[in-house]
Every structure is written in structure tokens, then in C-alpha cells.
Scaffold this motif. Sequence first.
Motif, mmCIF file in Angstrom:
data_model
loop_
_atom_site.group_PDB
_atom_site.id
_atom_site.type_symbol
_atom_site.label_atom_id
_atom_site.label_comp_id
_atom_site.label_asym_id
_atom_site.label_seq_id
_atom_site.Cartn_x
_atom_site.Cartn_y
_atom_site.Cartn_z
ATOM 1 N N GLN A 11 -8.663 -2.800 1.132
ATOM 2 C CA GLN A 11 -9.675 -1.768 1.026
ATOM 3 C C GLN A 11 -9.818 -0.875 2.257
ATOM 4 O O GLN A 11 -10.717 -0.053 2.316
ATOM 5 C CB GLN A 11 -11.019 -2.413 0.704
ATOM 6 C CG GLN A 11 -11.012 -3.185 -0.606
ATOM 7 C CD GLN A 11 -12.396 -3.632 -1.021
ATOM 8 O OE1 GLN A 11 -13.397 -3.179 -0.488
ATOM 9 N NE2 GLN A 11 -12.458 -4.537 -1.980
ATOM 10 N N GLY A 59 -7.786 4.576 3.882
ATOM 11 C CA GLY A 59 -8.530 5.735 3.405
ATOM 12 C C GLY A 59 -7.726 6.618 2.479
ATOM 13 O O GLY A 59 -8.246 7.152 1.491
ATOM 14 N N CYS A 95 -6.476 -0.661 -3.891
ATOM 15 C CA CYS A 95 -7.835 -0.469 -3.376
ATOM 16 C C CYS A 95 -8.705 -1.704 -3.595
ATOM 17 O O CYS A 95 -9.638 -1.946 -2.823
ATOM 18 C CB CYS A 95 -8.473 0.755 -4.024
ATOM 19 S SG CYS A 95 -7.749 2.318 -3.461
ATOM 20 N N ASN A 96 -8.393 -2.496 -4.592
ATOM 21 C CA ASN A 96 -9.131 -3.748 -4.801
ATOM 22 C C ASN A 96 -8.727 -4.820 -3.801
ATOM 23 O O ASN A 96 -9.540 -5.660 -3.414
ATOM 24 C CB ASN A 96 -8.893 -4.274 -6.222
ATOM 25 C CG ASN A 96 -9.683 -3.500 -7.255
ATOM 26 O OD1 ASN A 96 -10.740 -2.963 -6.945
ATOM 27 N ND2 ASN A 96 -9.175 -3.434 -8.473
ATOM 28 N N LYS A 115 -15.328 7.586 0.488
ATOM 29 C CA LYS A 115 -14.873 6.392 1.216
ATOM 30 C C LYS A 115 -13.579 6.693 1.965
ATOM 31 O O LYS A 115 -13.386 6.244 3.105
ATOM 32 C CB LYS A 115 -14.660 5.233 0.242
ATOM 33 C CG LYS A 115 -14.292 3.928 0.932
ATOM 34 C CD LYS A 115 -14.474 2.734 0.027
ATOM 35 C CE LYS A 115 -14.240 1.432 0.789
ATOM 36 N NZ LYS A 115 -14.513 0.234 -0.018
ATOM 37 N N GLY A 116 -12.692 7.465 1.341
ATOM 38 C CA GLY A 116 -11.463 7.856 2.031
ATOM 39 C C GLY A 116 -11.744 8.624 3.306
ATOM 40 O O GLY A 116 -11.121 8.379 4.342
ATOM 41 N N LEU A 168 -6.810 7.555 -5.199
ATOM 42 C CA LEU A 168 -7.458 7.034 -6.405
ATOM 43 C C LEU A 168 -8.514 8.025 -6.897
ATOM 44 O O LEU A 168 -8.662 8.249 -8.104
ATOM 45 C CB LEU A 168 -8.082 5.672 -6.124
ATOM 46 C CG LEU A 168 -8.735 4.976 -7.325
ATOM 47 C CD1 LEU A 168 -7.727 4.734 -8.437
ATOM 48 C CD2 LEU A 168 -9.389 3.657 -6.893
ATOM 49 N N PHE A 191 -15.124 7.509 -4.306
ATOM 50 C CA PHE A 191 -13.842 7.084 -3.733
ATOM 51 C C PHE A 191 -13.386 8.067 -2.652
ATOM 52 O O PHE A 191 -12.913 7.660 -1.587
ATOM 53 C CB PHE A 191 -12.772 7.005 -4.820
ATOM 54 C CG PHE A 191 -13.026 5.980 -5.893
ATOM 55 C CD1 PHE A 191 -13.868 4.900 -5.675
ATOM 56 C CD2 PHE A 191 -12.422 6.104 -7.132
ATOM 57 C CE1 PHE A 191 -14.097 3.960 -6.673
ATOM 58 C CE2 PHE A 191 -12.646 5.180 -8.136
ATOM 59 C CZ PHE A 191 -13.491 4.104 -7.907
ATOM 60 N N TRP A 209 -7.698 5.257 -1.103
ATOM 61 C CA TRP A 209 -8.955 5.546 -1.799
ATOM 62 C C TRP A 209 -9.024 7.013 -2.232
ATOM 63 O O TRP A 209 -9.483 7.335 -3.343
ATOM 64 C CB TRP A 209 -10.145 5.208 -0.910
ATOM 65 C CG TRP A 209 -10.470 3.752 -0.876
ATOM 66 C CD1 TRP A 209 -10.203 2.870 0.127
ATOM 67 C CD2 TRP A 209 -11.131 3.006 -1.907
ATOM 68 N NE1 TRP A 209 -10.648 1.612 -0.210
ATOM 69 C CE2 TRP A 209 -11.227 1.659 -1.444
ATOM 70 C CE3 TRP A 209 -11.638 3.322 -3.161
ATOM 71 C CZ2 TRP A 209 -11.814 0.655 -2.199
ATOM 72 C CZ3 TRP A 209 -12.231 2.316 -3.916
ATOM 73 C CH2 TRP A 209 -12.314 1.006 -3.446
ATOM 74 N N SER A 210 -8.573 7.904 -1.370
ATOM 75 C CA SER A 210 -8.595 9.330 -1.718
ATOM 76 C C SER A 210 -7.647 9.638 -2.861
ATOM 77 O O SER A 210 -7.958 10.439 -3.749
ATOM 78 C CB SER A 210 -8.246 10.166 -0.482
ATOM 79 O OG SER A 210 -9.246 10.033 0.510
ATOM 80 N N ARG A 254 -5.435 1.396 -8.133
ATOM 81 C CA ARG A 254 -6.569 0.503 -8.403
ATOM 82 C C ARG A 254 -6.308 -0.887 -7.822
ATOM 83 O O ARG A 254 -7.197 -1.499 -7.211
ATOM 84 C CB ARG A 254 -6.816 0.418 -9.912
ATOM 85 C CG ARG A 254 -7.614 1.581 -10.469
ATOM 86 C CD ARG A 254 -7.681 1.532 -11.972
ATOM 87 N NE ARG A 254 -8.267 0.304 -12.472
ATOM 88 C CZ ARG A 254 -9.564 0.138 -12.750
ATOM 89 N NH1 ARG A 254 -10.409 1.145 -12.542
ATOM 90 N NH2 ARG A 254 -10.010 -1.006 -13.233
ATOM 91 N N THR A 306 0.835 -1.209 0.000
ATOM 92 C CA THR A 306 0.000 0.000 0.000
ATOM 93 C C THR A 306 0.864 1.251 0.000
ATOM 94 O O THR A 306 0.626 2.188 -0.778
ATOM 95 C CB THR A 306 -0.929 0.000 1.225
ATOM 96 O OG1 THR A 306 -1.763 -1.154 1.180
ATOM 97 C CG2 THR A 306 -1.797 1.250 1.242
#
Length: 543
Positions: A330, A333, A326-327, A367-368, A339, A364, A336-337, A323, A296
Amino acid sequence: MIHKVAEEGNPSILDTDSEFSASDIHQQVGRILSSQDFHASKAQQAFLQFVVDHYLSGETDKLRGYTIATIVFGRREDFDQATDPIVSIHANKLRRALERYYLTSGINDPIHIQIPKGTYIPQFTRSYRAGVELPVKVQPGKKTEKEAFKSGDWPTILVAPFENHTGDPKMAYLGVGIANEIALEITRYQEVRMLWQGAQERKIGPDNAPCTRFLLEGCIKKDHNVLKVLVNLIDREKSQYIWGDSLKTAFNPNELISFEERVAHTVVSQLSCEEGIFTKTLLPEITRKAPDELSTYQALLLYYHFQNKFSIETYMEAYRALRQVCNSAQSCGLAWSMLARVYSVNYSLELLELETPLDEADAFAQKGVLLDPANQRVRMIKAYIHLLKDELSEGVNEIEYALQLSPGTLISQENVGYLLTLLGDWQRGPTLIQNAIEQNPYYDSITRHALWVNWIRQGEYEQAYNESQHFRTPTLFWEPLMKASVLGLLGRVDEGVQAAEELLKCKPDFAVQGRRLIRYYIKFDDIVDRMVRGLKAVQIDVQ
């Protein structure tokens, strides 16, 4: 008996097999609340007492935002935490107050109290100082601390108290204070895991430090009325000094606390910003890895690389890595941000023919925020999405929240200023950018775009042209766009036509699409109209 497992990334080494009685915990809370090093307001002290008391009484169901807001902070029954973030703001300040306490007078306390992000349920662990070696416990399929250190999953740093070279033993406290402030500043940024060496422990060096990749050390010196701080960063894996700096100030006992804070802001901005020492050191180690081989943190590094070296190639590296991460992982945060940012950049700049709709980017980003609500970078990306969606008041609110999370820090200060400027705050925004440019050698040069916009707004076209000279992103159409429009406004037509030709090479249909592309980033009609007028003068007639 109470037992909780310590959260990964805590800034001390913790034994997670400890148990405490309610009496033990109440005594620890009393130590914290009575300490001068616990810098918390009365409301935050009541917050801490509330969550501990309800945990010990088994009423963890009451440790929710609504209950805390109405009971601790006196909000009415119609309280809505979606519009009033008072609990999360004070929770973040309480976490920082606890961090400061455990780095200062609480460093030897037997019980470490945390309130992990994403929850208001406290955790209690037995605290050991960084100089104490603990047995390594390995679960099947899990990496040991040393394996994680070697693999570079997350960079780790040990901060040691700065040595006193002033010749005055009474000045030793200043070296501890500077290291405290640096450690606190580092903990604001979750990308780096931080350990702390207590002032009374034996000196830690390359051979006896815990398994950290980096060691930060330094010293203080005094010559007549001048105080000087020297700081060095060691890469322990390579046994190399990789960075150093020095800062001076006139010696004034009444201003030492502000000097400690300035040293911390300056040092950490150079280490942890997007183009800082950590990124430059670690990025070359991952450039040949496939996306599914990246951790990550390594995916985050590729995002920073894209931000710093804006190109189609670096964009695709960040896009694929984020991508993939995040897949598969998950719960981060920030990933995701980032992305969301990558999607929205392609949406607004039309770099590639990829499906990156703004609605998905917004999802996305949301979600972050849900996963990491106290991360300043996460909040800034959400504000950026609001800007693109013409949600200016929401964007300003998000930036205000981000400012409260890390007041005074130099990291990302220019990006906060950039967003504030584009959202219409013509006073604070440019001031923050200029301050970052003056103090942080690794500031993000793309934020010069906002200063250019402000000069165009004021009709100061020579200043705007000078600003455009600092904006260098050859693959991005905004560079020739800025030059062409301001040269047209200045009446420098021949030079402007050359810039206009470069613009049309990047965007052949700019005359048709230009106003829409400009409006993603410039929300004020008078500024857009001036740009269009300048372009017309250099033979681009924007529809």
C-alpha cells in the motif's frame, strides 16, 4: 555520531553502516554550497542549511512544512500548505540540485546527503562510486540485489559516460555532460532505478557492471562543424543491443549545454515513456502471470499496456493487477494513482459493468498524491479526476504543479497538453501536444482527441476531421463519435451516417446518454452544441 540508512533506489551504491560527526557533515554541506555544480537558489541553499542544522541539533520536530515555510521562506503565520505548495516545490528542486551535484563534482565526496520524498529530515550515507564492488548483505526474507535484478521487481539501468571519438581530448567533458543529463532525466521517473559510472573509473561492460538489467552507453563524434551523438541500450540479461539512436547538431560551443539537455530529453522519452523501450522489453515477460504473482512494477507495466493497447482485455488485466498490488503493497503512490485512473476511465467511458465510483477514484488519487507528491504522473492523474468532477480551476492548479516538477521533459508532455486543452488552455495545451508529436515517436495518440476538440472550437472542421483519422481506438465510442459529428458539420452526410452506425453499435443508447458522456470530457457548451448539431445531421438526435 550520525547514522541513517539509505533510501532504496538511490542513484549510487551506498554503504549504510557509515557514521559521521557533526563536523564531517558541516564540511560536506560547505562543499555542496560552494560548488558551481550545485544549481540551487539562495532560498534552496538556506533550506538545505536549515534542515541539516536542525537535524544535528536534535530538533527534527521542526522539520515540517509549516515551520520551513514561515522561517525559511518568510510565509505568514496563517500559511496553509494545502493551498500554497512552496515548500514541496522547493524541496523537489533542492533534491534535483543535490542529484546533479552528486553526479558531477560531488561524485567522489565521502558523504551523500539526501532529503527523501515524503519528509524533510535529511539522510547521511557514505557514498561509493558504481565501479566499487561492495559485499552483499542479506536479511532473512529479503532478496539480494542480484535476485531482485533477476526477478524484474524494478528495472535498473547503469549510465556510463559517453566515449570521446572526436579526436580532440578536450571534448571528453561533453561525453560526461551528456551522460550526466541523461542520468538526471532518468531520476525524475521513479519506475527505473539508476546507477552512475564515474568518469575516472575503469570502463564498465557487460561482464563487470553491477547488477543492473540495462546498460546505457554511447559516444560523441565530430565531422567538420557537425557534432553527432550515438547512444545504445544493452539488455545485459539477454546480452543484446535492444535500442539505439543518433542525434546531430551544428557545432557551436555556446549552445552545448542546451544540446546536452535536448539529447537527454529525447533519449529518456524513448526509454521511459508509457510506450517506450523499457515497457516494450519487459511487458512480454509478465503476460502469463496471475495478478497475485506480479510485483508492483509489473502491475504498473500492465497499466501502461492498457494505455497503449486500449481494449476490454487490457483494461481488466490492469484493473485486477492494480487492485491486488494496492491491497498488498500500500505504499506505492503511483500504483494508487493508476488504480484511480482505471476506476475513473470506466466511470466516464462505461466500458464494463463494474463498481468504479468517481468518489473512490478521487480517494485513490488523493492517496497517491499523499504518498508520492513529487511524481508528475501522480499529479496528472489527480488533474484528470478534477476534470471529470468539473473542478476546472483545481485541475489547472494540479497541472501547473506537474509542469514545475519536470519542466522541459518530453515524457508525458502530450498528456500535460491534453489535460490543459480540455481544461480550457487553448494556447499552451495544443502547443505541448504538437511539440511531443514532433519530438517523441512514442507519444500517446489518444491526446489527438484534445487537438480535435480545439479544431471544433475554432470551427476548423476539415482540420478536425484530419485529426480524427489519427485517433484509433476501435473499442472506444469516442472514435466513431468524433468522425460522425465532424462529418455532419462538414455536410458529408453519407460518410457520417456510416460513422453514426458504428457509434450506435458501441453505445446503442447514445441518443439518450450522449450529452452526459460528452460532458465528462468537454466542458464548454459551445463545443458540445456543435457536436450535437453535427450528430443530428447524421441522424442521431441527442437529447
